[in-house]
Design a protein around this motif. Structure first.
Motif, PDB file in Angstrom:
ATOM      1  N   ILE A  38       8.211 -32.083 -51.756  1.00 41.87           N
ATOM      2  CA  ILE A  38       8.087 -31.822 -50.313  1.00 41.87           C
ATOM      3  C   ILE A  38       7.551 -33.032 -49.538  1.00 41.87           C
ATOM      4  O   ILE A  38       8.126 -33.398 -48.514  1.00 41.87           O
ATOM      5  CB  ILE A  38       7.258 -30.545 -50.060  1.00 41.87           C
ATOM      6  N   PRO A  39       6.477 -33.702 -49.979  1.00 45.13           N
ATOM      7  CA  PRO A  39       5.993 -34.840 -49.186  1.00 45.13           C
ATOM      8  C   PRO A  39       6.824 -36.118 -49.341  1.00 45.13           C
ATOM      9  O   PRO A  39       6.717 -37.022 -48.532  1.00 45.13           O
ATOM     10  CB  PRO A  39       4.575 -35.080 -49.696  1.00 45.13           C
ATOM     11  N   THR A  40       7.650 -36.207 -50.377  1.00 42.22           N
ATOM     12  CA  THR A  40       8.373 -37.451 -50.617  1.00 42.22           C
ATOM     13  C   THR A  40       9.845 -37.395 -50.237  1.00 42.22           C
ATOM     14  O   THR A  40      10.424 -38.415 -49.874  1.00 42.22           O
ATOM     15  CB  THR A  40       8.268 -37.849 -52.098  1.00 42.22           C
ATOM     16  N   GLU A  41      10.450 -36.238 -50.309  1.00 38.66           N
ATOM     17  CA  GLU A  41      11.898 -36.137 -50.098  1.00 38.66           C
ATOM     18  C   GLU A  41      12.360 -36.550 -48.706  1.00 38.66           C
ATOM     19  O   GLU A  41      13.430 -37.167 -48.593  1.00 38.66           O
ATOM     20  CB  GLU A  41      12.393 -34.730 -50.441  1.00 38.66           C
ATOM     21  N   PRO A  42      11.622 -36.256 -47.631  1.00 40.93           N
ATOM     22  CA  PRO A  42      12.108 -36.692 -46.315  1.00 40.93           C
ATOM     23  C   PRO A  42      12.364 -38.205 -46.222  1.00 40.93           C
ATOM     24  O   PRO A  42      13.412 -38.624 -45.739  1.00 40.93           O
ATOM     25  CB  PRO A  42      11.010 -36.255 -45.351  1.00 40.93           C
ATOM     26  N   VAL A  43      11.430 -39.004 -46.698  1.00 37.65           N
ATOM     27  CA  VAL A  43      11.626 -40.461 -46.611  1.00 37.65           C
ATOM     28  C   VAL A  43      12.617 -40.953 -47.666  1.00 37.65           C
ATOM     29  O   VAL A  43      13.376 -41.887 -47.423  1.00 37.65           O
ATOM     30  CB  VAL A  43      10.302 -41.236 -46.694  1.00 37.65           C
ATOM     31  N   LEU A  44      12.626 -40.314 -48.832  1.00 37.82           N
ATOM     32  CA  LEU A  44      13.582 -40.721 -49.861  1.00 37.82           C
ATOM     33  C   LEU A  44      15.011 -40.388 -49.443  1.00 37.82           C
ATOM     34  O   LEU A  44      15.934 -41.166 -49.701  1.00 37.82           O
ATOM     35  CB  LEU A  44      13.249 -40.057 -51.197  1.00 37.82           C
ATOM     36  N   GLY A  45      15.198 -39.256 -48.786  1.00 35.20           N
ATOM     37  CA  GLY A  45      16.529 -38.870 -48.334  1.00 35.20           C
ATOM     38  C   GLY A  45      17.110 -39.872 -47.353  1.00 35.20           C
ATOM     39  O   GLY A  45      18.269 -40.276 -47.457  1.00 35.20           O
ATOM     40  N   VAL A  46      16.289 -40.299 -46.392  1.00 38.09           N
ATOM     41  CA  VAL A  46      16.734 -41.300 -45.418  1.00 38.09           C
ATOM     42  C   VAL A  46      16.990 -42.634 -46.121  1.00 38.09           C
ATOM     43  O   VAL A  46      17.984 -43.315 -45.849  1.00 38.09           O
ATOM     44  CB  VAL A  46      15.690 -41.460 -44.291  1.00 38.09           C
ATOM     45  N   SER A  47      16.104 -42.998 -47.026  1.00 30.52           N
ATOM     46  CA  SER A  47      16.242 -44.272 -47.740  1.00 30.52           C
ATOM     47  C   SER A  47      17.503 -44.312 -48.582  1.00 30.52           C
ATOM     48  O   SER A  47      18.142 -45.365 -48.694  1.00 30.52           O
ATOM     49  CB  SER A  47      15.030 -44.505 -48.642  1.00 30.52           C
ATOM     50  N   ARG A  48      17.851 -43.199 -49.182  1.00 29.47           N
ATOM     51  CA  ARG A  48      19.050 -43.154 -50.023  1.00 29.47           C
ATOM     52  C   ARG A  48      20.313 -43.406 -49.219  1.00 29.47           C
ATOM     53  O   ARG A  48      21.303 -43.886 -49.745  1.00 29.47           O
ATOM     54  CB  ARG A  48      19.142 -41.811 -50.740  1.00 29.47           C
ATOM     55  N   LYS A  49      20.295 -43.047 -47.935  1.00 31.65           N
ATOM     56  CA  LYS A  49      21.450 -43.311 -47.079  1.00 31.65           C
ATOM     57  C   LYS A  49      21.593 -44.803 -46.794  1.00 31.65           C
ATOM     58  O   LYS A  49      22.686 -45.293 -46.553  1.00 31.65           O
ATOM     59  CB  LYS A  49      21.327 -42.545 -45.768  1.00 31.65           C
ATOM     60  N   LEU A  50      20.476 -45.526 -46.812  1.00 35.77           N
ATOM     61  CA  LEU A  50      20.491 -46.958 -46.519  1.00 35.77           C
ATOM     62  C   LEU A  50      20.632 -47.824 -47.767  1.00 35.77           C
ATOM     63  O   LEU A  50      21.193 -48.915 -47.712  1.00 35.77           O
ATOM     64  CB  LEU A  50      19.204 -47.352 -45.785  1.00 35.77           C
ATOM     65  N   ILE A  51      20.093 -47.350 -48.891  1.00 35.16           N
ATOM     66  CA  ILE A  51      20.063 -48.140 -50.129  1.00 35.16           C
ATOM     67  C   ILE A  51      20.794 -47.366 -51.215  1.00 35.16           C
ATOM     68  O   ILE A  51      20.332 -46.318 -51.662  1.00 35.16           O
ATOM     69  CB  ILE A  51      18.611 -48.428 -50.566  1.00 35.16           C
ATOM     70  N   ALA A  52      21.913 -47.909 -51.643  1.00 32.25           N
ATOM     71  CA  ALA A  52      22.712 -47.263 -52.679  1.00 32.25           C
ATOM     72  C   ALA A  52      22.040 -47.432 -54.043  1.00 32.25           C
ATOM     73  O   ALA A  52      21.297 -48.395 -54.258  1.00 32.25           O
ATOM     74  CB  ALA A  52      24.107 -47.879 -52.713  1.00 32.25           C
ATOM     75  N   PRO A  53      22.285 -46.504 -54.950  1.00 28.44           N
ATOM     76  CA  PRO A  53      21.755 -46.661 -56.306  1.00 28.44           C
ATOM     77  C   PRO A  53      22.262 -47.962 -56.945  1.00 28.44           C
ATOM     78  O   PRO A  53      23.391 -48.384 -56.701  1.00 28.44           O
ATOM     79  CB  PRO A  53      22.307 -45.446 -57.054  1.00 28.44           C
ATOM     80  N   ILE A  54      21.421 -48.566 -57.724  1.00 27.05           N
ATOM     81  CA  ILE A  54      21.774 -49.800 -58.424  1.00 27.05           C
ATOM     82  C   ILE A  54      22.041 -49.441 -59.879  1.00 27.05           C
ATOM     83  O   ILE A  54      21.135 -49.000 -60.584  1.00 27.05           O
ATOM     84  CB  ILE A  54      20.656 -50.854 -58.311  1.00 27.05           C
ATOM     85  N   GLY A  55      23.272 -49.610 -60.305  1.00 26.60           N
ATOM     86  CA  GLY A  55      23.640 -49.243 -61.673  1.00 26.60           C
ATOM     87  C   GLY A  55      23.461 -47.764 -61.938  1.00 26.60           C
ATOM     88  O   GLY A  55      23.137 -47.371 -63.055  1.00 26.60           O
ATOM     89  N   GLY A  56      23.618 -46.943 -60.902  1.00 25.66           N
ATOM     90  CA  GLY A  56      23.451 -45.500 -61.056  1.00 25.66           C
ATOM     91  C   GLY A  56      22.007 -45.036 -61.022  1.00 25.66           C
ATOM     92  O   GLY A  56      21.723 -43.867 -61.230  1.00 25.66           O
ATOM     93  N   VAL A  57      21.077 -45.948 -60.749  1.00 25.68           N
ATOM     94  CA  VAL A  57      19.651 -45.618 -60.739  1.00 25.68           C
ATOM     95  C   VAL A  57      19.150 -45.632 -59.294  1.00 25.68           C
ATOM     96  O   VAL A  57      19.345 -46.613 -58.564  1.00 25.68           O
ATOM     97  CB  VAL A  57      18.841 -46.622 -61.589  1.00 25.68           C
ATOM     98  N   ASP A  58      18.496 -44.556 -58.886  1.00 25.77           N
ATOM     99  CA  ASP A  58      17.904 -44.462 -57.554  1.00 25.77           C
ATOM    100  C   ASP A  58      16.638 -45.320 -57.516  1.00 25.77           C
ATOM    101  O   ASP A  58      15.648 -45.014 -58.177  1.00 25.77           O
ATOM    102  CB  ASP A  58      17.586 -43.004 -57.248  1.00 25.77           C
ATOM    103  N   VAL A  59      16.681 -46.396 -56.744  1.00 31.54           N
ATOM    104  CA  VAL A  59      15.539 -47.308 -56.680  1.00 31.54           C
ATOM    105  C   VAL A  59      14.632 -47.033 -55.487  1.00 31.54           C
ATOM    106  O   VAL A  59      13.606 -47.700 -55.324  1.00 31.54           O
ATOM    107  CB  VAL A  59      16.004 -48.782 -56.646  1.00 31.54           C
ATOM    108  N   THR A  60      14.986 -46.061 -54.651  1.00 27.47           N
ATOM    109  CA  THR A  60      14.194 -45.823 -53.447  1.00 27.47           C
ATOM    110  C   THR A  60      12.734 -45.430 -53.723  1.00 27.47           C
ATOM    111  O   THR A  60      11.855 -45.875 -52.985  1.00 27.47           O
ATOM    112  CB  THR A  60      14.874 -44.787 -52.528  1.00 27.47           C
TER     113      THR A  60
END
Length: 94
Positions: A38-60
């Motif tokens: 709950i406290p992390t997903e809002p910022v991670l969700g937005v970040s994922r739209k800007l930063i694609a996974p690298i080698g299939g790994v979510d780096v956000t």
């Protein structure tokens, strides 16, 4: 002090998110994992739209650990802006 504690707790939650990426079967919408999501997903969700996974790994989450740690250090670290302001106000004559 409260801001430093809050930022440290947020960093810890992002660290949990990093570890949880190793276990994709964990459902973050159930049980105690909600407290991490709950406290992390809002910022991670937005970040994922800007930063694609690298080698299939979510780096956000890694990026957010670095950003929150930097912000904490700049504001409330030993030489942080808020720390310096409090120190200067405490030495001013009354």
């Amino acid at each position: 002090m409260g801001l430093g504690l809050l930022l440290s707790a947020w960093t810890l939650l992002f660290l949990f998110r990093i570890v949880l990426t190793w276990y994709p079967q964990v459902d973050l919408s159930q049980g105690v994992w909600k407290l991490v999501a709950i406290p992390t997903e809002p910022v991670l969700g937005v970040s994922r739209k800007l930063i694609a996974p690298i080698g299939g790994v979510d780096v956000t989450p890694v990026i957010w650990v670095g950003l929150v740690s930097l912000i904490r250090e700049l504001l409330v670290g030993q030489q942080g802006l808020l720390t310096q302001m409090v120190m200067r106000l405490s030495v001013l004559p009354a």
